[in-house]
Enzyme design. Structure first.
Site, mmCIF file in Angstrom:
data_model
loop_
_atom_site.group_PDB
_atom_site.id
_atom_site.type_symbol
_atom_site.label_atom_id
_atom_site.label_comp_id
_atom_site.label_asym_id
_atom_site.label_seq_id
_atom_site.Cartn_x
_atom_site.Cartn_y
_atom_site.Cartn_z
ATOM 1 N N SER A 68 77.255 92.638 2.122
ATOM 2 C CA SER A 68 78.056 93.847 1.882
ATOM 3 C C SER A 68 77.296 94.998 1.203
ATOM 4 O O SER A 68 77.596 96.158 1.488
ATOM 5 C CB SER A 68 79.349 93.507 1.133
ATOM 6 O OG SER A 68 79.066 92.760 -0.023
ATOM 7 N N GLU A 88 77.267 98.171 27.506
ATOM 8 C CA GLU A 88 76.765 97.106 26.621
ATOM 9 C C GLU A 88 76.922 97.509 25.154
ATOM 10 O O GLU A 88 77.290 96.700 24.307
ATOM 11 C CB GLU A 88 75.288 96.833 26.934
ATOM 12 C CG GLU A 88 75.075 96.252 28.318
ATOM 13 C CD GLU A 88 73.631 95.829 28.580
ATOM 14 O OE1 GLU A 88 73.405 95.176 29.599
ATOM 15 O OE2 GLU A 88 72.736 96.143 27.766
ATOM 16 N N MET A 90 79.049 99.407 23.616
ATOM 17 C CA MET A 90 80.387 99.427 23.010
ATOM 18 C C MET A 90 80.992 98.035 22.831
ATOM 19 O O MET A 90 82.095 97.898 22.310
ATOM 20 C CB MET A 90 81.290 100.362 23.795
ATOM 21 C CG MET A 90 80.862 101.796 23.561
ATOM 22 S SD MET A 90 81.928 102.983 24.336
ATOM 23 C CE MET A 90 81.024 104.493 24.006
ATOM 24 N N ARG A 91 80.224 97.009 23.200
ATOM 25 C CA ARG A 91 80.635 95.650 22.849
ATOM 26 C C ARG A 91 80.430 95.407 21.354
ATOM 27 O O ARG A 91 80.963 94.447 20.807
ATOM 28 C CB ARG A 91 79.817 94.617 23.647
ATOM 29 C CG ARG A 91 79.976 94.695 25.139
ATOM 30 C CD ARG A 91 81.426 94.550 25.551
ATOM 31 N NE ARG A 91 82.030 93.340 25.007
ATOM 32 C CZ ARG A 91 81.897 92.124 25.522
ATOM 33 N NH1 ARG A 91 81.209 91.951 26.619
ATOM 34 N NH2 ARG A 91 82.475 91.079 24.963
ATOM 35 N N ARG A 93 81.482 96.019 18.084
ATOM 36 C CA ARG A 93 82.772 96.539 17.609
ATOM 37 C C ARG A 93 82.823 96.734 16.115
ATOM 38 O O ARG A 93 83.609 97.539 15.618
ATOM 39 C CB ARG A 93 83.887 95.527 17.990
ATOM 40 C CG ARG A 93 84.027 95.284 19.456
ATOM 41 C CD ARG A 93 84.667 93.927 19.741
ATOM 42 N NE ARG A 93 83.753 92.829 19.417
ATOM 43 C CZ ARG A 93 84.060 91.546 19.485
ATOM 44 N NH1 ARG A 93 85.281 91.186 19.842
ATOM 45 N NH2 ARG A 93 83.178 90.611 19.180
ATOM 46 N N ARG A 190 73.971 97.470 7.896
ATOM 47 C CA ARG A 190 74.322 96.092 8.245
ATOM 48 C C ARG A 190 74.695 95.984 9.723
ATOM 49 O O ARG A 190 74.239 95.073 10.427
ATOM 50 C CB ARG A 190 75.494 95.611 7.365
ATOM 51 C CG ARG A 190 75.735 94.139 7.515
ATOM 52 C CD ARG A 190 76.931 93.675 6.693
ATOM 53 N NE ARG A 190 76.989 92.234 6.622
ATOM 54 C CZ ARG A 190 77.974 91.572 6.052
ATOM 55 N NH1 ARG A 190 78.983 92.218 5.483
ATOM 56 N NH2 ARG A 190 77.971 90.256 6.036
ATOM 57 N N HIS A 194 72.641 94.022 12.852
ATOM 58 C CA HIS A 194 73.244 93.064 13.787
ATOM 59 C C HIS A 194 72.952 93.486 15.227
ATOM 60 O O HIS A 194 72.588 92.662 16.077
ATOM 61 C CB HIS A 194 74.749 92.982 13.536
ATOM 62 C CG HIS A 194 75.433 91.916 14.346
ATOM 63 N ND1 HIS A 194 75.178 90.571 14.177
ATOM 64 C CD2 HIS A 194 76.322 91.998 15.357
ATOM 65 C CE1 HIS A 194 75.897 89.870 15.046
ATOM 66 N NE2 HIS A 194 76.598 90.722 15.775
ATOM 67 N N ARG A 199 69.757 93.314 20.372
ATOM 68 C CA ARG A 199 69.384 94.249 21.450
ATOM 69 C C ARG A 199 67.923 94.663 21.435
ATOM 70 O O ARG A 199 67.549 95.608 22.140
ATOM 71 C CB ARG A 199 70.281 95.496 21.385
ATOM 72 C CG ARG A 199 71.762 95.216 21.539
ATOM 73 C CD ARG A 199 72.119 94.587 22.882
ATOM 74 N NE ARG A 199 73.573 94.458 23.027
ATOM 75 C CZ ARG A 199 74.187 93.991 24.110
ATOM 76 N NH1 ARG A 199 73.477 93.610 25.150
ATOM 77 N NH2 ARG A 199 75.497 93.887 24.154
HETATM 78 C C1 LIG Z 1 71.354 89.367 25.732
HETATM 79 C C2 LIG Z 1 72.847 89.583 25.773
HETATM 80 C C3 LIG Z 1 73.560 89.240 26.894
HETATM 81 C C4 LIG Z 1 74.953 89.452 26.945
HETATM 82 N N1 LIG Z 1 75.648 89.131 28.085
HETATM 83 C C5 LIG Z 1 76.975 89.333 28.134
HETATM 84 C C6 LIG Z 1 77.737 89.012 29.311
HETATM 85 O O1 LIG Z 1 77.197 88.550 30.295
HETATM 86 N N2 LIG Z 1 79.064 89.267 29.322
HETATM 87 C C7 LIG Z 1 79.713 89.773 28.223
HETATM 88 O O2 LIG Z 1 80.920 89.960 28.270
HETATM 89 N N3 LIG Z 1 79.020 90.089 27.104
HETATM 90 C C8 LIG Z 1 77.693 89.892 27.030
HETATM 91 N N4 LIG Z 1 77.005 90.219 25.897
HETATM 92 C C9 LIG Z 1 77.722 90.849 24.776
HETATM 93 C C10 LIG Z 1 77.946 89.835 23.632
HETATM 94 O O3 LIG Z 1 78.788 88.772 24.047
HETATM 95 C C11 LIG Z 1 78.559 90.543 22.425
HETATM 96 O O4 LIG Z 1 79.806 91.088 22.797
HETATM 97 C C12 LIG Z 1 77.705 91.674 21.899
HETATM 98 O O5 LIG Z 1 76.375 91.253 21.757
HETATM 99 C C13 LIG Z 1 78.230 92.156 20.557
HETATM 100 O O6 LIG Z 1 77.997 91.139 19.601
HETATM 101 P P1 LIG Z 1 79.034 90.813 18.469
HETATM 102 O O7 LIG Z 1 80.373 90.419 19.028
HETATM 103 O O8 LIG Z 1 78.374 89.816 17.559
HETATM 104 O O9 LIG Z 1 79.124 92.218 17.701
HETATM 105 P P2 LIG Z 1 80.367 92.917 16.988
HETATM 106 O O10 LIG Z 1 81.470 93.142 17.958
HETATM 107 O O11 LIG Z 1 79.813 94.121 16.314
HETATM 108 O O12 LIG Z 1 80.867 91.854 15.931
HETATM 109 C C14 LIG Z 1 80.067 91.574 14.777
HETATM 110 C C15 LIG Z 1 80.468 90.225 14.216
HETATM 111 O O13 LIG Z 1 81.812 90.281 13.762
HETATM 112 C C16 LIG Z 1 82.473 89.035 14.041
HETATM 113 N N5 LIG Z 1 83.571 89.278 14.993
HETATM 114 C C17 LIG Z 1 83.791 90.403 15.724
HETATM 115 N N6 LIG Z 1 84.894 90.294 16.460
HETATM 116 C C18 LIG Z 1 85.383 89.057 16.233
HETATM 117 C C19 LIG Z 1 86.500 88.344 16.728
HETATM 118 N N7 LIG Z 1 87.345 88.859 17.621
HETATM 119 N N8 LIG Z 1 86.684 87.094 16.277
HETATM 120 C C20 LIG Z 1 85.867 86.531 15.374
HETATM 121 N N9 LIG Z 1 84.774 87.152 14.866
HETATM 122 C C21 LIG Z 1 84.550 88.400 15.287
HETATM 123 C C22 LIG Z 1 81.400 88.103 14.619
HETATM 124 O O14 LIG Z 1 80.791 87.391 13.573
HETATM 125 C C23 LIG Z 1 80.426 89.075 15.236
HETATM 126 O O15 LIG Z 1 79.092 88.561 15.373
HETATM 127 C C24 LIG Z 1 75.625 90.019 25.823
HETATM 128 C C25 LIG Z 1 74.873 90.353 24.693
HETATM 129 C C26 LIG Z 1 73.512 90.142 24.655
HETATM 130 C C27 LIG Z 1 72.738 90.548 23.423
#
Ligand SMILES: Cc1cc2nc3c(=O)[nH]c(=O)nc-3n(C[C@H](O)[C@H](O)[C@H](O)COP(=O)(O)OP(=O)(O)OC[C@H]3O[C@@H](n4cnc5c(N)ncnc54)[C@H](O)[C@@H]3O)c2cc1C
Length: 245
Positions: A68, A88, A90-91, A93, A190, A194, A199
């Site tokens: 934190s 990619e 906006m995944r 979150r 932070r 991540h 990435r």
């Molecule tokens: C090399 C690579 C390949 C990928 N391929 C695909 C693919 O084929 N298809 C696809 O859909 N996506 C794909 N992704 C996207 C991947 O699944 C993640 O959505 C993306 O990397 C964001 O990561 P994140 O969820 O950890 O990040 P953020 O959304 O920023 O979340 C950060 C952290 O918060 C926590 N968190 C967030 N939301 C939740 C929740 N709802 N429940 C519990 N904990 C939560 C987790 O600890 C998470 O690590 C890929 C990503 C990478 C890097």
């Protein structure tokens, strides 16, 4: 009255734009936040007076994943990149805010992505275990030619519909994910760490990731900006395997 858009000529790019437009971020922000737990409120002089202690504390926080204190800072980037990069992006979150240009309120500019010679074109292996190797000269030429033809055709179709009075939000359906878009993205150290852990590929990463090259190009440019603002935090991130705390 129907708007008649100016005919526009497509242009092609192989790079991305990443500008740091606004920031309030420094290693001192991490120190302030961390020291309140043991020393209460302190002055800037107090928290930064011992550089070795500052470095040690930031490294300890990173190593033991006390995350934190790395959230009390802010960086806003202007990014221009192909739409497939934004899909990619906006995944990510948590700890991110986004605002992207609208395809409903303005005519989209005909700027499209074509990989340059440095982009490895051929994927080998199986899902999760890919490696990319150079393409041949013929593959590079074919890719450039086919992409440019396809982009031109798509943009002509878009313009034809706009000229006939079809709404921008409907006409944009024909445009490909290689079209450039632009956005502001705001994060803290932070959430950026991540993102970078996932990435970018890096020899110091304890957990290797295999991102698409084009989002990695954006990540590397963001990292350069961040490393200048928060050198101790950046060094601790690298030292501890590039895993976000
Ligand atoms: C090399 C690579 C390949 C990928 N391929 C695909 C693919 O084929 N298809 C696809 O859909 N996506 C794909 N992704 C996207 C991947 O699944 C993640 O959505 C993306 O990397 C964001 O990561 P994140 O969820 O950890 O990040 P953020 O959304 O920023 O979340 C950060 C952290 O918060 C926590 N968190 C967030 N939301 C939740 C929740 N709802 N429940 C519990 N904990 C939560 C987790 O600890 C998470 O690590 C890929 C990503 C990478 C890097």
């Amino acid at each position: 009255m129907t708007e008649t858009p100016e005919p526009a000529k497509p242009s092609f790019r192989s790079d991305v734009t990443v500008e740091l437009v606004k920031h309030s971020a420094g290693d001192a922000d991490v120190l302030f936040a961390a020291r309140v737990s043991t020393a209460g409120e302190q002055s800037l002089e107090e928290v930064t007076k011992d550089p070795e202690r500052s470095k040690g504390l930031i490294n300890f926080l990173m190593r033991d994943r006390h995350g934190s204190p790395f959230e009390h800072n802010s960086m806003t980037f202007f990014i221009s990149a192909p739409i497939f990069v934004f899909r990619e992006f906006m995944r990510h979150r948590v700890g991110w805010s986004y605002n992207e240009e609208s395809g409903r309120y303005r005519q989209l500019e005909p700027v499209f992505y074509v990989p340059d010679e440095s982009r490895k074109l051929v994927q080998q292996g199986r899902p999760g275990k890919y490696e990319f190797v150079e393409g041949t000269q013929a593959q590079h030429e074919l890719t450039g030619r086919v992409m440019e033809d396809s982009y031109r055709q798509a943009y002509e179709a878009y313009q034809e519909m706009l000229a006939a009075g079809v709404a921008r939000e409907v006409a944009r359906s024909v445009l490909p994910v290689g079209l450039y878009s632009s956005m502001y993205a705001t994060c803290n150290a932070r959430s950026l760490m991540h993102f970078l852990g996932l990435r970018t590929q890096h020899e110091l990463a304890a957990v290797p990731s295999f991102p698409q090259r084009e989002i990695e190009m954006v990540g590397q440019r963001m990292e350069e900006h961040w490393a200048r603002l928060m050198p101790l935090t950046h060094a601790a991130f690298n030292k501890n395997g590039r895993v976000a705390p």
